[in-house]
Enzyme design. Structure first.
Site, PDB file in Angstrom:
ATOM      1  CE  LYS A 151     -19.850 -15.593  -6.944  1.00 35.03           C
ATOM      2  NZ  LYS A 151     -19.418 -16.431  -5.807  1.00 35.03           N
TER       3      LYS A 151
ATOM      4  CG  HIS B 279       1.723  16.028 -10.897  1.00 33.82           C
ATOM      5  ND1 HIS B 279       2.333  17.178 -10.456  1.00 33.82           N
ATOM      6  CD2 HIS B 279       1.925  15.107  -9.927  1.00 33.82           C
ATOM      7  CE1 HIS B 279       2.899  16.970  -9.289  1.00 33.82           C
ATOM      8  NE2 HIS B 279       2.662  15.711  -8.938  1.00 33.82           N
TER       9      HIS B 279
ATOM     10  CG  ASN C 272      -7.861  -0.109   9.284  1.00 32.61           C
ATOM     11  OD1 ASN C 272      -7.241   0.546  10.116  1.00 32.61           O
ATOM     12  ND2 ASN C 272      -7.584  -1.375   9.031  1.00 32.61           N
TER      13      ASN C 272
ATOM     14  CE  LYS D   6     -11.873   2.463 -18.906  1.00 33.39           C
ATOM     15  NZ  LYS D   6     -11.988   1.665 -20.160  1.00 33.39           N
TER      16      LYS D   6
END
Length: 205
Positions: free
Chosen positions: A200, A128, A98, A183
């Site tokens: 969680k 860059h 979307n 990460k």
């Protein structure tokens, strides 16, 4: 006696026509760019923007890929897909995208049953050079590090997220809206924040 026009029916028909037109043009663009795509690939509310380098390695869209543009969930932008020279992009089956941006300079892989919220950006590069001296020189400023991005099956990515280079998002995980993922995120969890961290675990919940 003249029949009254139902405004709601009129706009619904207009929307269906626009989506039909968008889908046909989008499929033509895929074909012209030598992109392999499966059954029932659709575009909604406009035509996604494509930039596919003639020397890209491969671009593949699976079955039932749905790409939306403009007003859904409050985002007012076309979806944009860019695949650079010697780069590849794979999008699996039953994927919903979307108003998002995907830029592959190396390799991006998106699994099956993945949903990507409005305004999300997925990059496999820094764009860059990270060295300040190199950035001063126009010839070396754009030389950047790249690393593959992998989004596994059944991942849900909320609106306005950034997925950076070298990241793997494990199967069935949820990325909270507005997160910056730099990460890798394990499977079966909710992650969020900047930088995104596990909030969680979803196993046994």
């Amino acid at each position: 006696m003249a029949r009254k026009i139902n405004i709601r029916t009129y706009f619904s028909a207009l929307r269906h026509f626009k989506n039909y037109y968008s889908t046909i043009i989008f499929r033509i663009k895929l074909t012209l760019n030598n992109i392999s795509y499966g059954k029932n690939v659709r575009a909604y509310n406009g035509i996604p923007k494509l930039y596919i380098h003639p020397n890209s390695l491969s671009v593949n869209l699976g079955d039932n890929v749905r790409i939306r543009n403009y007003w859904n969930t409050g985002w007012y932008a076309h979806s944009f897909i860019k695949v650079q020279e010697n780069a590849s992009l794979t999008i699996g089956n039953n994927v919903g995208i979307n108003s998002s941006m995907i830029i592959a300079t190396h390799k991006i892989s998106i699994g099956n049953h993945v949903f990507i919220g409005g305004g999300t950006k997925i990059y496999d590069t820094n764009f860059h050079n990270l060295n300040w001296e190199a950035r001063r020189d126009a010839k070396t400023s754009s030389i950047s590090n790249t690393s593959p991005v992998t989004i596994e099956d059944d991942v849900f990515i909320g609106t306005d997220c950034i997925i950076g280079k070298g990241v793997t998002i494990g199967a069935r995980s949820i990325i909270a809206a507005g997160s910056v993922v730099v990460k890798s995120i394990p499977s079966d969890c909710i992650a969020g924040g900047n930088p995104a961290k596990v909030i969680k675990n979803l196993i046994n919940n």
